[in-house]
Design an enzyme around this catalytic site. Sequence first.
Site, mmCIF file in Angstrom:
data_model
loop_
_atom_site.group_PDB
_atom_site.id
_atom_site.type_symbol
_atom_site.label_atom_id
_atom_site.label_comp_id
_atom_site.label_asym_id
_atom_site.label_seq_id
_atom_site.Cartn_x
_atom_site.Cartn_y
_atom_site.Cartn_z
ATOM 1 N N HIS A 55 0.833 -1.210 0.000
ATOM 2 C CA HIS A 55 0.000 0.000 0.000
ATOM 3 C C HIS A 55 0.868 1.260 0.000
ATOM 4 O O HIS A 55 0.842 2.063 0.930
ATOM 5 C CB HIS A 55 -0.952 -0.013 1.198
ATOM 6 N N ASN A 56 1.614 1.414 -1.081
ATOM 7 C CA ASN A 56 2.566 2.514 -1.198
ATOM 8 C C ASN A 56 2.203 3.408 -2.381
ATOM 9 O O ASN A 56 1.156 3.238 -3.019
ATOM 10 C CB ASN A 56 3.982 1.954 -1.346
ATOM 11 N N PHE A 57 3.065 4.356 -2.705
ATOM 12 C CA PHE A 57 2.778 5.303 -3.785
ATOM 13 C C PHE A 57 2.572 4.595 -5.119
ATOM 14 O O PHE A 57 1.720 4.988 -5.929
ATOM 15 C CB PHE A 57 3.904 6.332 -3.902
ATOM 16 N N ARG A 58 3.335 3.542 -5.372
ATOM 17 C CA ARG A 58 3.223 2.863 -6.658
ATOM 18 C C ARG A 58 1.874 2.154 -6.797
ATOM 19 O O ARG A 58 1.336 2.048 -7.898
ATOM 20 C CB ARG A 58 4.393 1.897 -6.854
ATOM 21 N N HIS A 59 1.344 1.670 -5.688
ATOM 22 C CA HIS A 59 -0.014 1.108 -5.728
ATOM 23 C C HIS A 59 -1.011 2.210 -6.064
ATOM 24 O O HIS A 59 -1.908 2.014 -6.899
ATOM 25 C CB HIS A 59 -0.366 0.465 -4.388
ATOM 26 N N HIS A 95 -6.411 7.495 -2.112
ATOM 27 C CA HIS A 95 -7.219 6.484 -1.425
ATOM 28 C C HIS A 95 -6.484 5.674 -0.367
ATOM 29 O O HIS A 95 -7.115 5.050 0.485
ATOM 30 C CB HIS A 95 -7.860 5.535 -2.446
ATOM 31 N N ASP A 96 -5.133 5.678 -0.374
ATOM 32 C CA ASP A 96 -4.383 4.933 0.652
ATOM 33 C C ASP A 96 -3.320 5.794 1.322
ATOM 34 O O ASP A 96 -2.312 5.272 1.814
ATOM 35 C CB ASP A 96 -3.729 3.686 0.051
ATOM 36 N N GLN A 256 -5.564 -16.832 -4.070
ATOM 37 C CA GLN A 256 -6.024 -16.183 -5.292
ATOM 38 C C GLN A 256 -7.316 -16.801 -5.810
ATOM 39 O O GLN A 256 -8.192 -16.090 -6.314
ATOM 40 C CB GLN A 256 -4.934 -16.254 -6.366
#
EC number: 3.1.4.35
Length: 361
Positions: A55-59, A95-96, A256
């Site tokens: 849950h970081n910037f790339r997400h 959003h995160d 999954q």
Amino acid sequence: MPTFDARPWEDEELLLLLQQMYLDHDFCSKFAIDIQTLRNFLYEAYKNYNDVPFHNFRHCFCVAQMLYAISWCVDLPSKIGHLEVLILLTSCICHDLDHPGYNNIYQINAKTELAIRYNDISPLENHHCSVAFRILENEDCNIFKSFSSEEFKVVREGMIRSILATDMARHNEILTNFKEILPNFNYDDKGHVNLLCMVLIKVSDISNEARPMEVAEPWLDKLLQEFFKQSDAEKLEGLPVTPFMDRDKITKPSSQCSFIGFVLLPLFEALGELFEELQDLIVQPVREALDYYRRLNEANKEERMHRKSIVELEQHSATHSPDSGKGGAQSKNMRKSLSFQTRSRHIFSVFKHLYPREDMS
């Protein structure tokens, strides 16, 4: 396109691509957004993402990029209006914000400051909203500063609604309500559009499996890394262990199969009913991902059964055969031979499961 892979791009480049999404939709002209203010806003959002596995910037970028892809595919502005798309894109970016890498279940069970502040009601999502509007309070970062108070109220309500919709605890509620209105969906009905916007950000948020396997799987590994870190902390702190995060109880394929089959695909298929254009773009790739993980899961089950058979055979041989001398050597050779044959059959079986159309002769 959903095939876009953010991995080779530097953070600075991804910030420029986010800026380009606003420019491509002509938001700066339509809503009098100063380009430097937009850059300040994006940079402040970037700084407020933490260095956690998933849950970081790339997400956040990937979520915004998926919404951008959907928007162009279905011509979203012509259906719900430019303002709603601006709200959605900005919500995706926010959003995160400041996600700590531990989900709401942990926050509530651990009685964290966030859980106490928000009375156990979507603690993280409420926090993400709060951080977003703290950034927008700074005039240098406020991309909505040209809006009237009434217009900004619409933006604020829309962003809060969208970000709170990403709480997976509300998944069934939102999906059920959306499926109920689908047969009579009306773009002139504000309630219908609000629900559609919630579904759109949810789809974008959990859209990794709509991407090619080489793009999606590294993200899955990062998500499981974050999950396992949380469950390890729960065990250490004596908290209830979140079942789908327990490294001792789940495998990648099994997790999954459950997530795609019961959560992701029904949501994507519902959106695909409204937007037929999305069938090939994101719905069919998700079906293929589910099929892949089902085959992999079956192969894993068979492997475990073979391993169990080998152990039982070796235990039987050890119990009923001499352990030394000529007889012992023969027994060991027999076990090795049987073990090799069993493993060989297993390897062939795995390939048949994973690549059923391949010629394995």
